[in-house]
Design a protein around this motif. Structure first.
Motif, PDB file in Angstrom:
ATOM      1  N   LEU A 203       0.720  -1.443   0.245  1.00 41.54           N
ATOM      2  CA  LEU A 203      -0.029   0.046   0.022  1.00 41.54           C
ATOM      3  C   LEU A 203       0.564   1.820   0.153  1.00 41.54           C
ATOM      4  O   LEU A 203       0.339   2.361  -0.724  1.00 41.54           O
ATOM      5  CB  LEU A 203      -0.894   0.090   0.923  1.00 41.54           C
ATOM      6  CG  LEU A 203      -1.849  -1.333   0.988  1.00 41.54           C
ATOM      7  CD1 LEU A 203      -2.944  -1.100   2.731  1.00 41.54           C
ATOM      8  CD2 LEU A 203      -2.972  -1.055   0.269  1.00 41.54           C
ATOM      9  N   THR A 204       1.576   1.613   0.972  1.00 38.95           N
ATOM     10  CA  THR A 204       3.450   2.293   0.902  1.00 38.95           C
ATOM     11  C   THR A 204       3.529   2.331   0.018  1.00 38.95           C
ATOM     12  O   THR A 204       3.483   3.689  -0.960  1.00 38.95           O
ATOM     13  CB  THR A 204       4.423   2.001   1.959  1.00 38.95           C
ATOM     14  OG1 THR A 204       3.176   2.248   3.115  1.00 38.95           O
ATOM     15  CG2 THR A 204       4.937   3.060   1.983  1.00 38.95           C
ATOM     16  N   SER A 205       4.290   1.763  -1.194  1.00 34.99           N
ATOM     17  CA  SER A 205       4.978   1.680  -2.887  1.00 34.99           C
ATOM     18  C   SER A 205       3.482   2.500  -3.817  1.00 34.99           C
ATOM     19  O   SER A 205       4.147   2.816  -4.647  1.00 34.99           O
ATOM     20  CB  SER A 205       4.874   0.340  -2.909  1.00 34.99           C
ATOM     21  OG  SER A 205       3.741  -0.845  -3.542  1.00 34.99           O
ATOM     22  N   GLU A 206       2.118   2.080  -3.391  1.00 36.31           N
ATOM     23  CA  GLU A 206       0.921   2.353  -3.902  1.00 36.31           C
ATOM     24  C   GLU A 206       0.989   3.838  -4.453  1.00 36.31           C
ATOM     25  O   GLU A 206       0.780   4.591  -4.636  1.00 36.31           O
ATOM     26  CB  GLU A 206      -0.531   1.255  -3.985  1.00 36.31           C
ATOM     27  CG  GLU A 206       0.212  -0.075  -4.563  1.00 36.31           C
ATOM     28  CD  GLU A 206      -1.437  -0.719  -5.109  1.00 36.31           C
ATOM     29  OE1 GLU A 206      -2.337   0.407  -4.277  1.00 36.31           O
ATOM     30  OE2 GLU A 206      -1.370  -2.070  -5.220  1.00 36.31           O
ATOM     31  N   PHE A 207       1.809   4.407  -2.561  1.00 41.64           N
ATOM     32  CA  PHE A 207       0.962   5.626  -2.047  1.00 41.64           C
ATOM     33  C   PHE A 207       1.650   7.209  -2.016  1.00 41.64           C
ATOM     34  O   PHE A 207       1.258   7.797  -3.577  1.00 41.64           O
ATOM     35  CB  PHE A 207       0.651   5.895  -0.935  1.00 41.64           C
ATOM     36  CG  PHE A 207       0.750   6.945  -0.233  1.00 41.64           C
ATOM     37  CD1 PHE A 207      -0.458   7.697   0.216  1.00 41.64           C
ATOM     38  CD2 PHE A 207       2.064   7.904   0.300  1.00 41.64           C
ATOM     39  CE1 PHE A 207      -0.506   9.219   0.802  1.00 41.64           C
ATOM     40  CE2 PHE A 207       2.263   8.859   0.729  1.00 41.64           C
ATOM     41  CZ  PHE A 207       0.943   9.769   0.752  1.00 41.64           C
ATOM     42  N   THR A 208       3.231   6.363  -3.351  1.00 44.83           N
ATOM     43  CA  THR A 208       4.220   6.629  -3.446  1.00 44.83           C
ATOM     44  C   THR A 208       3.409   7.500  -4.696  1.00 44.83           C
ATOM     45  O   THR A 208       4.416   8.068  -5.406  1.00 44.83           O
ATOM     46  CB  THR A 208       5.018   5.795  -3.141  1.00 44.83           C
ATOM     47  OG1 THR A 208       5.037   5.660  -1.876  1.00 44.83           O
ATOM     48  CG2 THR A 208       6.633   6.827  -4.329  1.00 44.83           C
ATOM     49  N   MET A 209       3.344   6.063  -5.856  1.00 47.77           N
ATOM     50  CA  MET A 209       3.838   5.439  -7.215  1.00 47.77           C
ATOM     51  C   MET A 209       2.302   6.652  -7.548  1.00 47.77           C
ATOM     52  O   MET A 209       2.224   8.050  -8.927  1.00 47.77           O
ATOM     53  CB  MET A 209       2.864   4.514  -7.902  1.00 47.77           C
ATOM     54  CG  MET A 209       3.946   3.438  -7.004  1.00 47.77           C
ATOM     55  SD  MET A 209       3.574   1.547  -8.106  1.00 47.77           S
ATOM     56  CE  MET A 209       4.870   0.984  -7.736  1.00 47.77           C
ATOM     57  N   ARG A 210       1.381   7.110  -7.222  1.00 50.14           N
ATOM     58  CA  ARG A 210       0.050   8.116  -7.111  1.00 50.14           C
ATOM     59  C   ARG A 210       0.725   9.297  -6.942  1.00 50.14           C
ATOM     60  O   ARG A 210       0.284  10.301  -7.782  1.00 50.14           O
ATOM     61  CB  ARG A 210      -0.834   7.450  -5.893  1.00 50.14           C
ATOM     62  CG  ARG A 210      -1.511   6.907  -6.509  1.00 50.14           C
ATOM     63  CD  ARG A 210      -3.008   6.531  -5.331  1.00 50.14           C
ATOM     64  NE  ARG A 210      -3.202   7.088  -4.175  1.00 50.14           N
ATOM     65  CZ  ARG A 210      -2.737   5.305  -3.708  1.00 50.14           C
ATOM     66  NH1 ARG A 210      -3.079   4.542  -4.092  1.00 50.14           N
ATOM     67  NH2 ARG A 210      -2.833   5.598  -2.380  1.00 50.14           N
ATOM     68  N   SER A 211       1.964   9.693  -5.998  1.00 51.42           N
ATOM     69  CA  SER A 211       2.157  10.614  -5.699  1.00 51.42           C
ATOM     70  C   SER A 211       3.233  11.206  -7.350  1.00 51.42           C
ATOM     71  O   SER A 211       3.465  12.065  -7.840  1.00 51.42           O
ATOM     72  CB  SER A 211       3.299  11.051  -4.610  1.00 51.42           C
ATOM     73  OG  SER A 211       3.904  12.041  -4.631  1.00 51.42           O
ATOM     74  N   LEU A 212       4.238  10.466  -7.613  1.00 49.17           N
ATOM     75  CA  LEU A 212       4.921  10.252  -8.893  1.00 49.17           C
ATOM     76  C   LEU A 212       3.833  10.384  -9.731  1.00 49.17           C
ATOM     77  O   LEU A 212       4.450  11.083 -11.230  1.00 49.17           O
ATOM     78  CB  LEU A 212       6.109   8.244  -8.393  1.00 49.17           C
ATOM     79  CG  LEU A 212       6.675   9.040  -7.794  1.00 49.17           C
ATOM     80  CD1 LEU A 212       7.182   7.303  -7.924  1.00 49.17           C
ATOM     81  CD2 LEU A 212       7.921  10.174  -7.305  1.00 49.17           C
ATOM     82  N   HIS A 217       6.260  11.966 -13.163  1.00 45.44           N
ATOM     83  CA  HIS A 217       8.218  11.629 -12.040  1.00 45.44           C
ATOM     84  C   HIS A 217       7.475  10.159 -13.159  1.00 45.44           C
ATOM     85  O   HIS A 217       6.850   9.691 -13.309  1.00 45.44           O
ATOM     86  CB  HIS A 217       8.011  11.461 -11.001  1.00 45.44           C
ATOM     87  CG  HIS A 217       8.687  13.103 -10.551  1.00 45.44           C
ATOM     88  ND1 HIS A 217       7.968  14.142 -10.300  1.00 45.44           N
ATOM     89  CD2 HIS A 217       9.620  13.851 -10.371  1.00 45.44           C
ATOM     90  CE1 HIS A 217       8.345  14.710  -9.764  1.00 45.44           C
ATOM     91  NE2 HIS A 217       9.570  14.698  -9.364  1.00 45.44           N
ATOM     92  N   LEU A 218       8.921   9.664 -13.429  1.00 44.39           N
ATOM     93  CA  LEU A 218       9.546   8.385 -13.822  1.00 44.39           C
ATOM     94  C   LEU A 218       9.442   7.406 -13.010  1.00 44.39           C
ATOM     95  O   LEU A 218       9.911   7.516 -11.548  1.00 44.39           O
ATOM     96  CB  LEU A 218      10.635   8.545 -14.374  1.00 44.39           C
ATOM     97  CG  LEU A 218      11.083   9.415 -15.240  1.00 44.39           C
ATOM     98  CD1 LEU A 218      12.438   9.613 -16.141  1.00 44.39           C
ATOM     99  CD2 LEU A 218      10.234   8.821 -16.733  1.00 44.39           C
ATOM    100  N   ILE A 219       8.668   6.179 -13.283  1.00 44.33           N
ATOM    101  CA  ILE A 219       8.502   5.564 -12.221  1.00 44.33           C
ATOM    102  C   ILE A 219       9.763   4.049 -12.314  1.00 44.33           C
ATOM    103  O   ILE A 219       9.609   3.515 -12.688  1.00 44.33           O
ATOM    104  CB  ILE A 219       7.626   5.354 -11.884  1.00 44.33           C
ATOM    105  CG1 ILE A 219       5.880   5.454 -11.047  1.00 44.33           C
ATOM    106  CG2 ILE A 219       7.409   3.765 -10.987  1.00 44.33           C
ATOM    107  CD1 ILE A 219       5.077   5.674 -10.624  1.00 44.33           C
ATOM    108  N   HIS A 220      10.641   4.142 -11.124  1.00 46.77           N
ATOM    109  CA  HIS A 220      12.427   3.132 -11.461  1.00 46.77           C
ATOM    110  C   HIS A 220      11.069   1.316 -11.329  1.00 46.77           C
ATOM    111  O   HIS A 220       9.833   0.897 -10.962  1.00 46.77           O
ATOM    112  CB  HIS A 220      12.560   2.664 -10.710  1.00 46.77           C
ATOM    113  CG  HIS A 220      14.182   2.200 -11.267  1.00 46.77           C
ATOM    114  ND1 HIS A 220      14.295   0.904 -10.961  1.00 46.77           N
ATOM    115  CD2 HIS A 220      14.962   2.319 -12.212  1.00 46.77           C
ATOM    116  CE1 HIS A 220      15.302  -0.016 -11.996  1.00 46.77           C
ATOM    117  NE2 HIS A 220      15.808   1.731 -12.614  1.00 46.77           N
ATOM    118  N   PRO A 221      10.640   0.880 -12.900  1.00 49.69           N
ATOM    119  CA  PRO A 221      11.232  -0.763 -12.973  1.00 49.69           C
ATOM    120  C   PRO A 221      10.939  -1.716 -11.552  1.00 49.69           C
ATOM    121  O   PRO A 221       9.591  -2.205 -11.109  1.00 49.69           O
ATOM    122  CB  PRO A 221      11.842  -1.389 -14.134  1.00 49.69           C
ATOM    123  CG  PRO A 221      11.888  -0.071 -14.421  1.00 49.69           C
ATOM    124  CD  PRO A 221      11.736   0.969 -13.643  1.00 49.69           C
TER     125      PRO A 221
END
Length: 241
Positions: A203-212, A217-221
């Motif tokens: 859930l935290t990674s999804e939270f961060t991705m929504r912000s990116l 911003h690019l999201i690293h694979p």
């Protein structure tokens, strides 16, 4: 500095700046910094801790140092809650941002010298390498040899599929420490981090991705792989849409 200068010692008190220094000269930390006073943190080598704090004082700004100390604090608390090694959590938390302010060229050079394969996202945003390079600094500057501690430093930003519970703890502490905000969503993630480490990473990674995504911003694979792994660890069968 007045009252902000304190002689540090090991204690269970929760509101003072405390470190076990023995016969070492006193360690001076600005009063605004709140150090963890957990007894487990005091097990960290006083010499090593003093050396790391001295190094950080010269290489990161005051605001970042406060973040680092909060990450250390939360990493210890999560490790204790999940019955993990709190000393390792303290070390990884304290050293997770050693390379945060390295210049892009230095990050790229150090990563290449370690044989890292640098994809186009790293090349476009070398700052993403500060976690991996931070582990190199921890090893070379402070003699950290514990692979679990180095892995936790290395994984604190992008994570990694299959990462250890200690890595999960430091990853979550970096993203959820109190300085990140006091929103209902962040508070819910903090609650989940005490209930289920893998679910919290998901859930935290999804939270961060929504912000990116919202800021283009690019999201690293590797971050996507971490999210997928953590979700599958939480739900072996992917939830139905």
């Amino acid at each position: 500095m007045g009252d902000s200068r304190k002689t540090l010692g090991c204690s269970s008190s929760g509101d003072a700046l405390l470190l076990q220094t023995g016969s070492e000269p006193e360690i001076l930390i600005p009063a605004a910094h709140t150090l963890v006073t957990d007894e487990q943190q005091c097990k960290t080598s006083p010499f090593r801790r003093k050396k790391i704090l001295d190094w950080l004082g010269k290489n990161v700004p005051d605001k970042r140092l406060k973040h680092i100390l909060r990450v250390e604090d939360m990493a210890i608390a999560l490790a204790k809650h999940h019955h993990l090694d709190t000393e390792k959590a303290a070390q990884a938390g304290l050293m997770h941002d050693l390379a945060k302010f390295f210049k892009p060229r230095r990050l790229l050079e150090m990563a290449r010298s370690e044989g890292m394969e640098l994809d186009e996202v790293y090349e476009a945003n070398p700052h993403l390498l500060h976690a991996d390079v931070g582990a190199i600094v921890a090893r070379d500057e402070f003699g950290i040899a514990d692979p679990e501690v180095l892995e936790a430093i290395r994984n604190h930003t992008l994570g990694s599929p299959g990462m250890s519970p200690l890595s999960c703890v430091v990853y979550l502490a970096d993203g959820l420490e109190p300085g990140r905000g006091d929103t209902p969503e962040l508070n819910k993630l903090r609650q989940v981090s005490h209930e289920n480490l893998h679910k919290a990473v998901w859930l935290t990674s999804e939270f961060t991705m929504r912000s990116l995504l919202s800021s283009n911003h690019l999201i690293h694979p590797r971050a996507v792989l971490t999210r997928n792994w953590a979700m599958q660890m939480t739900h072996p069968t992917p939830p139905k849409p």
